[in-house]
Design an enzyme around this catalytic site. Structure first.
Site, PDB file in Angstrom:
ATOM      1  N   ALA A 290       5.585   0.364  -7.392  1.00 38.69           N
ATOM      2  CA  ALA A 290       4.917  -0.901  -8.128  1.00 38.69           C
ATOM      3  C   ALA A 290       4.221  -1.452  -6.801  1.00 38.69           C
ATOM      4  O   ALA A 290       4.699  -1.918  -5.863  1.00 38.69           O
ATOM      5  CB  ALA A 290       5.914  -1.893  -8.572  1.00 38.69           C
TER       6      ALA A 290
ATOM      7  N   TYR B 102      -2.634  -7.231   1.190  1.00 39.75           N
ATOM      8  CA  TYR B 102      -2.155  -6.012   0.921  1.00 39.75           C
ATOM      9  C   TYR B 102      -1.760  -5.133   2.261  1.00 39.75           C
ATOM     10  O   TYR B 102      -0.917  -4.529   2.081  1.00 39.75           O
ATOM     11  CB  TYR B 102      -3.412  -5.501   0.314  1.00 39.75           C
ATOM     12  CG  TYR B 102      -3.184  -4.006  -0.436  1.00 39.75           C
ATOM     13  CD1 TYR B 102      -2.059  -3.902  -1.454  1.00 39.75           C
ATOM     14  CD2 TYR B 102      -3.536  -2.832   0.365  1.00 39.75           C
ATOM     15  CE1 TYR B 102      -1.877  -2.675  -2.046  1.00 39.75           C
ATOM     16  CE2 TYR B 102      -3.347  -1.633  -0.366  1.00 39.75           C
ATOM     17  CZ  TYR B 102      -2.441  -1.721  -1.404  1.00 39.75           C
ATOM     18  OH  TYR B 102      -2.207  -0.026  -2.079  1.00 39.75           O
TER      19      TYR B 102
ATOM     20  N   THR C 252      -7.990   7.030  -9.402  1.00 39.50           N
ATOM     21  CA  THR C 252      -7.239   6.480 -10.300  1.00 39.50           C
ATOM     22  C   THR C 252      -8.350   5.499 -11.148  1.00 39.50           C
ATOM     23  O   THR C 252      -9.401   5.471 -10.746  1.00 39.50           O
ATOM     24  CB  THR C 252      -6.148   5.444  -9.803  1.00 39.50           C
ATOM     25  OG1 THR C 252      -6.749   4.463  -8.874  1.00 39.50           O
ATOM     26  CG2 THR C 252      -5.248   6.525  -8.948  1.00 39.50           C
TER      27      THR C 252
END
Length: 439
Positions: A280, A344, A380
């Site tokens: 996740a 991130y 993706t």
């Protein structure tokens, strides 16, 4: 999203045009399927000097490829350089590979076996570290969809520790992995499992499993025999349940940041977890000067803090069974950094720190290994939304000149998860086609 450039270079006019313009010419990668589980062709086994480990030939005989000492068109080459201990000995590496490297079949594999550089012998350390520069450079020049890796076996050890690693690297499962260095521990390999279903009898929990990489990981683990618990946020319940139904898995709608997340995971796996995959993750991109505190905090909480907290609680409670596997998802951004992603990149670099620190202690205290995958540009829905020119740059800035697929990450996770991957611990594997960014 389809890679139209890759399709173009697969045509005769496209090859001619891109060659004349000096543009990348990516080769289509051959990935694992039930019909084509192995590379096509023999494995050439070479040695630079004298080997310093035992059992290499025996292990290679179980790779799924016919092993030969001479061939005109090998599908794979394994060079045993474990005995190279001096600068002069590096000449044996050149002498072994120079005559055969051009004969490697398209989509082939080169694996160099080395040992851990010694802190007590600077000549040996220099020679063995030299192999890393050699492998990374050869990976960038080999071309035609081929890959090159370095596997370090502890000095004086047995090649059996590398069996699961070689099985992975010498197969279509590792299509998007290149230029990597894998350092094995002295841990004895776990029991050999059914190659067709190595995770039979194990329960695997995958977070972020509704779509993308998480759904691919769930699918591959289920293919390999695991009973999968697919976890994602309640807001993705419908997509999560569709994924779970398709795989015969159990859907667990749960926010991994919830205070009781570990308790609810334990309740969903009353017999314990054999595999825990922390996949996740979220992005909240913005340059640091424009990033409010809530964007920073949410990314750190989901991508890193929840991983630390749930891992600690599940290990302490014994939910992750002895012989279990923890696999986390880092990122190439955590290695090389990325503009607009200080939050991130920090969270993903934190995952790398977790793996390197916890791996040895988890193995000693709980019999559990801890590793991570670090994806690069993976095709993706998220990357499909990236502006065209940035997306094309992401695809081409690696040695294979193309983006990877979610299944490429999933195959690496499945290798980490296998029972006989006990000697693979504390490793961070970049699944990035050997990105030109980062170490």
């Amino acid at each position: 999203m389809a890679d139209r450039y890759l399709h173009l270079t697969g045509t005769a006019p496209g090859r001619l045009l891109t060659r004349r313009l000096g543009l990348p010419q990516p080769a289509p990668l051959r990935r694992w399927t039930l019909e084509t589980p192995h590379l096509e062709g023999p494995l050439l086994h070479l040695t630079a000097g004298a080997s310093a480990v035992t059992g290499v030939a025996e292990v290679l005989s179980r790779s799924g490829l016919p092993v030969v000492g001479d061939t005109d068109r090998p599908a794979a080459i394994v060079l045993d350089a474990t005995g190279v201990t001096t600068a002069a000995g590096l000449g044996d590496v050149h002498a072994a590979l120079h005559p055969v490297v051009r004969s490697l079949a398209p989509g082939g594999r080169i694996v160099v076996l080395g040992t851990v550089p010694s802190p007590d012998d600077h000549h040996q350390a220099a020679a063995q570290q030299a192999l890393e520069g050699f492998v990374r450079s050869l990976g960038k020049e080999i071309g035609r969809g081929s890959t090159v890796q370095l596997v370090r076996i502890p000095a004086g050890g047995a090649a059996q520790a590398a069996e699961s690693t070689l099985r992975f690297l010498l197969s279509p499962r590792s299509a998007y992995v290149s230029g990597q260095v894998i350092e094995l521990t002295t841990a004895a390999p776990g029991p050999a499992a059914d190659p067709a279903a190595p995770l039979t009898g194990r329960t695997a929990l995958v977070t972020g499993a509704a779509r993308g990489i998480g759904a691919a990981v769930s699918s591959v683990l289920a293919r390999d025999g695991a009973r999968v618990i697919a976890l994602d946020v309640p807001g993705s319940r419908e997509e999560l349940e569709r994924t779970a139904d398709r795989l015969g898995a159990t859907a667990l709608p749960l926010d991994i940041t919830a205070p009781d997340a570990a308790d609810r995971i334990a309740a969903a796996a009353p017999d314990g977890l054999g595999v825990l995959v922390h996949n996740a993750g979220i992005t909240r991109d913005r340059r640091l000067a424009n990033m409010p505190a809530d964007r920073w905090a949410s990314v750190i909480e989901v991508n890193l803090d929840s991983v630390l907290r749930t891992t600690d609680e599940l290990l302490k409670a014994g939910v992750i069974t002895r012989g279990g596997r923890i696999v986390a998802t880092a990122s190439i951004a955590g290695i090389a950094g990325n503009t607009g992603q200080t939050n991130y990149a920090a969270s993903k670099a934190g995952i790398i720190g977790l793996v390197r620190s916890l791996g040895p202690r988890a193995a000693a205290d709980h019999g559990v290994t801890v590793n991570a995958v670090a994806p690069g540009f993976i095709e993706t829905k998220m990357t499909a939304a990236v502006p065209l020119f940035i997306r094309e740059a992401g695809r081409r800035m690696n040695s294979l000149s193309q983006g990877g697929l979610p299944v490429d990450v999933a195959e690496a996770v499945a290798w980490f998860a296998q029972p006989d991957s006990t000697a693979v611990n504390g490793q961070v594997l970049r699944v990035c086609g050997q990105s030109l960014l980062g170490a």
